[in-house]
Design an enzyme around this catalytic site. Sequence first.
Site, PDB file in Angstrom:
ATOM      1  N   ARG A  18       0.835  -1.208   0.000  1.00 50.32           N
ATOM      2  CA  ARG A  18       0.000   0.000   0.000  1.00 50.32           C
ATOM      3  C   ARG A  18       0.871   1.260   0.000  1.00 50.32           C
ATOM      4  NH1 ARG A  18      -2.024   2.668   4.468  1.00 50.32           N
ATOM      5  NH2 ARG A  18      -1.346   0.910   5.709  1.00 50.32           N
ATOM      6  N   ASN A  36      -6.186  -0.885   2.817  1.00 52.76           N
ATOM      7  CA  ASN A  36      -6.325  -2.300   3.126  1.00 52.76           C
ATOM      8  C   ASN A  36      -7.784  -2.619   3.396  1.00 52.76           C
ATOM      9  OD1 ASN A  36      -3.565  -2.802   2.950  1.00 52.76           O
ATOM     10  ND2 ASN A  36      -3.223  -2.430   5.114  1.00 52.76           N
TER      11      ASN A  36
END
EC number: 3.6.1.7
Length: 70
Positions: A18, A36
């Site tokens: 990420r 997430n």
Amino acid sequence: MINYHLIITGRVQGVGFRWSVYQLARNAGIEGIVMNKDDGSVYCELQGPIEIVKQLITKIKAGPTPLRAN
């Protein structure tokens, strides 16, 4: 200008994925979000010029840490 919505599965949490996507998008001037999900996937919204977004998606596919793939 194009807007992509991506759901990335596999080994994408706990490996810097990420953060890497965020850094790549920021460096390319792409707007959006990366987050997430509870199911272990990562959700991305990317918005920007079509060619730059497509280049970013190619780097994301290189993954789990696409920033290191440069």
